[in-house]
Design an enzyme around this catalytic site. Sequence first.
Site, mmCIF file in Angstrom:
data_model
loop_
_atom_site.group_PDB
_atom_site.id
_atom_site.type_symbol
_atom_site.label_atom_id
_atom_site.label_comp_id
_atom_site.label_asym_id
_atom_site.label_seq_id
_atom_site.Cartn_x
_atom_site.Cartn_y
_atom_site.Cartn_z
ATOM 1 N N LYS A 1 0.603 -1.266 0.009
ATOM 2 C CA LYS A 1 0.265 0.110 -0.536
ATOM 3 C C LYS A 1 1.447 0.816 -0.203
ATOM 4 C CE LYS A 1 -0.698 -0.218 4.767
ATOM 5 N NZ LYS A 1 -1.065 -0.305 5.717
ATOM 6 N N TYR B 1 16.011 29.622 8.730
ATOM 7 C CA TYR B 1 14.970 30.256 9.255
ATOM 8 C C TYR B 1 14.964 30.558 10.893
ATOM 9 C CZ TYR B 1 12.972 30.355 4.289
ATOM 10 O OH TYR B 1 13.578 31.013 2.903
HETATM 11 C C1 LIG Z 1 -0.722 -1.478 6.699
HETATM 12 C C2 LIG Z 1 -1.228 -3.083 7.389
HETATM 13 C C3 LIG Z 1 -0.735 -3.927 7.850
HETATM 14 C C4 LIG Z 1 1.063 -4.050 7.639
HETATM 15 O O1 LIG Z 1 1.437 -3.163 8.842
HETATM 16 P P1 LIG Z 1 3.306 -3.026 9.149
HETATM 17 O O2 LIG Z 1 3.118 -2.314 9.987
HETATM 18 O O3 LIG Z 1 3.512 -2.283 8.142
HETATM 19 O O4 LIG Z 1 3.384 -4.177 8.760
HETATM 20 C C5 LIG Z 1 -0.994 -5.309 8.026
HETATM 21 N N1 LIG Z 1 -2.307 -4.983 7.701
HETATM 22 C C6 LIG Z 1 -3.161 -4.354 7.531
HETATM 23 C C7 LIG Z 1 -4.714 -4.102 7.683
HETATM 24 C C8 LIG Z 1 -3.403 -2.662 6.874
HETATM 25 O O5 LIG Z 1 -3.641 -2.084 6.927
#
Ligand SMILES: *Cc1c(COP(=O)(O)O)cnc(C)c1O
Length: 365
Positions: A35, A256
């Site tokens: 994702k 800044y």
């Molecule tokens: C993002 C996500 C994961 C992976 O999580 P990590 O902490 O990056 O391993 C697993 N399951 C779901 C439903 C997620 O949204």
Amino acid sequence: MPRPIQATIHAEALRHNLARARQAAPDARVWAVVKANAYGHGIERVFDSLRGADGFALLDLDEARRVRELGWRGPVLLLEGVFEQRDLELCSRLDLWHTVHCSEQIDMLAAHKTQSGHRVFLKLNSGMNRLGFAPAHFRAAWTRLNALPQVEEISLITHFSDADGPKGLSAQVRVFESVAWDLPGERTLGNSAAVLRHGADAAVRADWVRPGIAIYGSAPDYPEHEAAHWDLRPTMSLNSRIIGVQTLLPGDTVGYGSSFVAEQPLRVGVVACGYADGYPRHCPTGTPVLVDGLRTRSLGRVSMDMIVVDLTPMPQAGMGSEVTLWGRSAHGAQLPIDDVARAGGTVGYELMCALAPRVPVVVAD
Ligand SMILES: *Cc1c(COP(=O)(O)O)cnc(C)c1O
């Protein structure tokens, strides 16, 4: 010459980390979570290295389409399921498996005209209180789904809120077992932290695990453990160069707001990297940075296109010297992304995901 900033995706490290996740939960099949454009790495850039996974899990229908366009014929799972009715047409056409976390998604399925039976992952809210059916409503949702001709197979999914910390999994596993113990279907419970810290737990090992961050070489339970503790390798490096040098006198300030004031004469380097490249603006003076592979600190506020670093530990450094914001230096040294994230009050996840589109990216082995 282009501006010298560049991100590098390390193919070999991706393969290694995927193997590590597999090893940590050896009976389970592995969803490589891609994702957020593979946590900022780029789905197309990581795909070859991760094709040893058993499936790809993601959120966005467009990302699912891209995975199919890369030639992947295996499982693809939509972790948030569909967002509107017509998304189901794409699920049918591309054979996407999808999470069902609310009754509205069951309504959409019931109204969906399709020849191909869908594989769905019914989500239990076991305590995270984000997505999923409450325990009291889970079995009714299962029964309703099971009666739909559109549904071919029901699997079960839940997500842990505290796999990275002292609270652990047990309360949520108990909720899951008490609701789902006799329901048929494959299970998927564990994220990276669950896989690395509790991979021997029978609930985590069955039947699929969902590592994300571990694949990208950041420790899910930092600072308790560093990535190296879990034998994870950095998969993204952000490197740039010194494009200016200043010599400060006591009382001179940097950047800044003049937030950094020199107490003694100081040679500083100006780095071609700022928040518009994805470097967190919240990183204060003292954030670790490598120059020519040696560790030093940032000085003053991060600006849009530049940061300033202390060159005291590397008097030979100057114009053109290599700067490593995170990941690997050409000199072989490493700066864990988690160290930088912590200085900025965030986590490695956010830094990777925020890599800006203007940064050129190369894939290396
Ligand atoms: C993002 C996500 C994961 C992976 O999580 P990590 O902490 O990056 O391993 C697993 N399951 C779901 C439903 C997620 O949204």
